[in-house]
Write a protein that holds these residues in place. Structure first.
Motif, mmCIF file in Angstrom:
data_model
loop_
_atom_site.group_PDB
_atom_site.id
_atom_site.type_symbol
_atom_site.label_atom_id
_atom_site.label_comp_id
_atom_site.label_asym_id
_atom_site.label_seq_id
_atom_site.Cartn_x
_atom_site.Cartn_y
_atom_site.Cartn_z
ATOM 1 N N GLN A 50 5.535 2.766 -2.159
ATOM 2 C CA GLN A 50 5.206 4.192 -2.160
ATOM 3 C C GLN A 50 3.981 4.553 -1.330
ATOM 4 O O GLN A 50 3.594 5.718 -1.294
ATOM 5 N N ILE A 51 3.363 3.616 -0.672
ATOM 6 C CA ILE A 51 2.100 3.910 0.013
ATOM 7 C C ILE A 51 2.320 4.766 1.264
ATOM 8 O O ILE A 51 3.395 4.787 1.852
ATOM 9 N N GLY A 52 1.251 5.478 1.659
ATOM 10 C CA GLY A 52 1.273 6.313 2.852
ATOM 11 C C GLY A 52 0.133 5.966 3.790
ATOM 12 O O GLY A 52 -0.546 4.949 3.610
ATOM 13 N N PRO A 53 -0.144 6.813 4.788
ATOM 14 C CA PRO A 53 -1.162 6.509 5.807
ATOM 15 C C PRO A 53 -2.538 6.156 5.251
ATOM 16 O O PRO A 53 -3.163 5.213 5.770
ATOM 17 N N PRO A 54 -3.060 6.836 4.220
ATOM 18 C CA PRO A 54 -4.401 6.444 3.741
ATOM 19 C C PRO A 54 -4.434 5.020 3.187
ATOM 20 O O PRO A 54 -5.373 4.256 3.469
ATOM 21 N N GLU A 55 -3.405 4.652 2.408
ATOM 22 C CA GLU A 55 -3.355 3.307 1.835
ATOM 23 C C GLU A 55 -3.123 2.264 2.921
ATOM 24 O O GLU A 55 -3.700 1.166 2.882
ATOM 25 N N ILE A 56 -2.287 2.589 3.902
ATOM 26 C CA ILE A 56 -2.024 1.662 5.006
ATOM 27 C C ILE A 56 -3.310 1.362 5.763
ATOM 28 O O ILE A 56 -3.622 0.195 6.060
ATOM 29 N N ALA A 57 -4.084 2.388 6.075
ATOM 30 C CA ALA A 57 -5.342 2.196 6.796
ATOM 31 C C ALA A 57 -6.313 1.336 5.988
ATOM 32 O O ALA A 57 -6.991 0.453 6.542
#
Length: 419
Positions: free
Chosen positions: A284-291
């Protein structure tokens, strides 16, 4: 680190020479760059190679024409031109359990959610009832058969989570069973916080019990080196999970987190904040978690066969890799949400559904997975000083992770010995 990793028995003190290797895929360069942004060049292939092993470790490797001449009494093994790769590292399994939950597969296909099945007494709690009732000997017998199936597919190291006991007695029984397994290196992870034990009324109450009774015992008796938690809405949410992981870290355990699988619950953030070895699932992760993950030392363990069985989205592997995160892959073998030990399925799904290249996939199942377990200096690539762990392929390198249901492996060597 608490305890030590369990090794296979019977490690030889003598020299072993493996010669006649057609292609030796070492992944040395992939290891040197921390298993990030792996390319074909990072496979570090040596043509017409040999390996010298002593006391289970690699003493020399390189072109066979350069083989040192001072091992005249060493046992020699001619591999007949076969391709050799580092033994696979299966870094996320629920290897030890009793019973089965085959009926849940049909229920999920009819539309019941994982959470609803669990709330009705199925799911993890169904496995808990069966595992509590099983003897130590029964758990060892069934788990050893699963180890053998993994080894036959080229696996040399297997992580084994507890989590189907949910009592101190049953959880320690599971971890003692893991210690008795042979033919592969077993890394034991305490997952007592897998679900709320039926004897407790809240996550807070149960976690307080684990912190008071279970963690000190497991540390003292060296039953596991790692602690994991299912950080998820309806199971263990972020505040209580953080307190628990902090307590485990103070006792010297490495940390892992079941993170952001069903909902975006803060698992990835918590893993990075606490310096966890791994954050696992990450659907479920998005750009903030990926970074945040890409900038950390936390390894992203992706489990595509679980996503297939759960009929859900796949983790954003491409975005993670391109941003610079370190990625590992594994089966998530368990009796409910991923009842498959097929490593070829994991590789194919990684390539087809998560758009990973072949070098990225191989690195994720070897050196990336070794990082997830804190074993990157011991295994995951073939280098002098590391454990002599490799798989001998029955076919060419490009047949690997191609055919679902078939791992083109003829034999496996772990700590210098064929198993």
């Amino acid at each position: 680190m608490v305890g030590k990793h369990v090794s296979i028995s019977g490690m030889s003190e003598s020299y072993e020479i493996y010669r006649g290797i057609g292609r030796l895929v070492t992944l040395r360069a992939a290891a040197e760059k921390g298993a990030r942004r792996v390319t074909e060049a990072d496979l570090s292939v040596i043509e017409k190679a040999a390996i010298v092993s002593r006391a289970g470790k690699i003493e020399w490797l390189g072109p066979e024409t350069d083989l040192p001449s001072n091992h005249a009494k060493a046992r020699s093994h001619d591999l007949g031109g076969a391709t050799v790769i580092p033994a696979l590292v299966e870094c996320h399994t629920h290897l030890v359990f009793a019973g089965n939950r085959a009926g849940e597969f049909e229920r999920r296909n009819r539309g019941e959610t994982y959470q609803a099945i669990g709330a009705a007494g199925g799911g993890i709690l169904a496995s808990v009832r069966a595992t509590r009732a099983a003897s130590l000997e029964e758990l060892v017998s069934s788990a050893q058969k699963r180890v053998d199936r993994f080894v036959a597919q080229g696996v040399g190291t297997i992580e084994a989570k507890s989590g189907y006991g949910l009592s101190v007695e049953s959880e320690t029984k599971m971890m003692r069973a893991a210690q008795k397994l042979t033919r592969a290196r077993i890394v034991s992870t305490f997952l007592g916080a897998h679900a709320i034990a039926p004897e407790f009324t809240s996550a807070e109450e149960y976690v307080a019990h684990l912190m008071r009774e279970a963690l000190p015992l497991i540390a003292r008796e060296k039953l596991a080196t790692r602690v994991d938690i299912f950080l998820e809405k309806g199971y263990f949410e972020r505040p209580v999970a953080r307190r628990y992981l902090e307590a485990a870290k103070r006792l010297g355990f490495d940390l892992a987190v079941h993170a952001d699988q069903l909902t975006l619950s803060g698992g990835a953030d918590t893993a990075v904040d606490l310096g966890a070895r791994s954050a696992e699932h990450l659907v479920q992760i998005g750009p903030p978690e990926i970074a945040k993950l890409a900038a950390s030392e936390t390894t992203c363990v992706l489990l595509p066969s679980a996503d297939l069985y759960m009929d859900c989205a796949y983790p954003p592997a491409r975005a993670l890799i391109d941003r610079g995160a370190r990625v590992a892959i594994a089966t998530d073998f368990n009796p409910g949400s991923s009842p498959s030990q097929d490593v070829s399925l994991v590789g194919v799904l990684s390539r087809v559904r998560m758009k990973m290249s072949f070098p990225e996939t191989l690195a994720a199942y070897t050196i990336g997975a070794a990082y997830a377990l804190g074993l990157e200096k011991q295994t995951g690539s073939l280098e002098i000083g590391k454990s002599c762990d490799f798989a001998i392929l029955d076919g060419s390198l490009d047949e690997l992770f191609l055919e679902i249901g078939r791992a083109p492996v003829s034999s496996v060597v772990v700590e210098g010995l064929q198993v």
